[in-house]
Design a protein around this motif. Sequence first.
Motif, PDB file in Angstrom:
ATOM      1  N   ALA A  12       3.598   0.703  -7.116  1.00 48.25           N
ATOM      2  CA  ALA A  12       2.415   1.255  -6.457  1.00 48.25           C
ATOM      3  C   ALA A  12       1.219   1.108  -7.386  1.00 48.25           C
ATOM      4  N   THR A  36       2.975  -0.857  -2.849  1.00 50.69           N
ATOM      5  CA  THR A  36       2.103   0.036  -2.093  1.00 50.69           C
ATOM      6  C   THR A  36       0.775   0.106  -2.821  1.00 50.69           C
ATOM      7  N   SER A  37      -0.296  -0.141  -2.064  1.00 49.63           N
ATOM      8  CA  SER A  37      -1.607  -0.222  -2.703  1.00 49.63           C
ATOM      9  C   SER A  37      -2.651   0.458  -1.842  1.00 49.63           C
ATOM     10  N   GLU A  38      -3.103   1.614  -2.261  1.00 51.04           N
ATOM     11  CA  GLU A  38      -4.108   2.326  -1.483  1.00 51.04           C
ATOM     12  C   GLU A  38      -5.498   2.277  -2.104  1.00 51.04           C
ATOM     13  N   GLN A  60       2.129  -2.850   1.355  1.00 51.21           N
ATOM     14  CA  GLN A  60       1.782  -1.810   2.321  1.00 51.21           C
ATOM     15  C   GLN A  60       0.499  -1.100   1.911  1.00 51.21           C
ATOM     16  N   ASN A  61      -0.223  -0.596   2.920  1.00 52.00           N
ATOM     17  CA  ASN A  61      -1.468   0.157   2.704  1.00 52.00           C
ATOM     18  C   ASN A  61      -2.447  -0.624   1.850  1.00 52.00           C
ATOM     19  N   SER A  62      -2.621  -1.882   2.162  1.00 52.39           N
ATOM     20  CA  SER A  62      -3.433  -2.771   1.324  1.00 52.39           C
ATOM     21  C   SER A  62      -4.924  -2.516   1.497  1.00 52.39           C
ATOM     22  N   SER A  63      -5.421  -1.579   0.754  1.00 53.47           N
ATOM     23  CA  SER A  63      -6.840  -1.245   0.787  1.00 53.47           C
ATOM     24  C   SER A  63      -7.321  -1.100  -0.641  1.00 53.47           C
ATOM     25  N   ALA A  66      -5.382  -6.822  -0.535  1.00 59.94           N
ATOM     26  CA  ALA A  66      -3.995  -7.029  -0.949  1.00 59.94           C
ATOM     27  C   ALA A  66      -3.905  -7.922  -2.182  1.00 59.94           C
ATOM     28  N   THR A  86       0.448  -5.186   5.298  1.00 60.13           N
ATOM     29  CA  THR A  86       0.044  -4.245   6.351  1.00 60.13           C
ATOM     30  C   THR A  86      -0.977  -3.269   5.802  1.00 60.13           C
TER      31      THR A  86
END
Length: 86
Positions: A12, A36-38, A60-63, A66, A86
């Motif tokens: 993450a 996971t990358s927020e 996931q959570n590519s904001s 990515a 995603t």
Amino acid sequence: GNNTTLSGFNMASTPEVPGIAATNVSNFTIKDNRITSEFAPAIAFTNINDKATVTNNTIQNSSPTAFSLNSNSGAIDLDFTRNTVT
């Protein structure tokens, strides 16, 4: 490092650090990981050389993004296939 493979990890990002960062390396593979990358890029490359393969990863959570590619000086053979974002 050079001529290495990173495979099979769950990672993450933190607010300022990518899940995977590659700097000043060449001929490497990133495969079969879940990232996971927020807050920061899931995968960030800086000053990479020669060949990089990024395949079969789940991001996931590519904001905000990515994937980030920065400050490269020259041609790079980048194989970015079969990844789910995603």
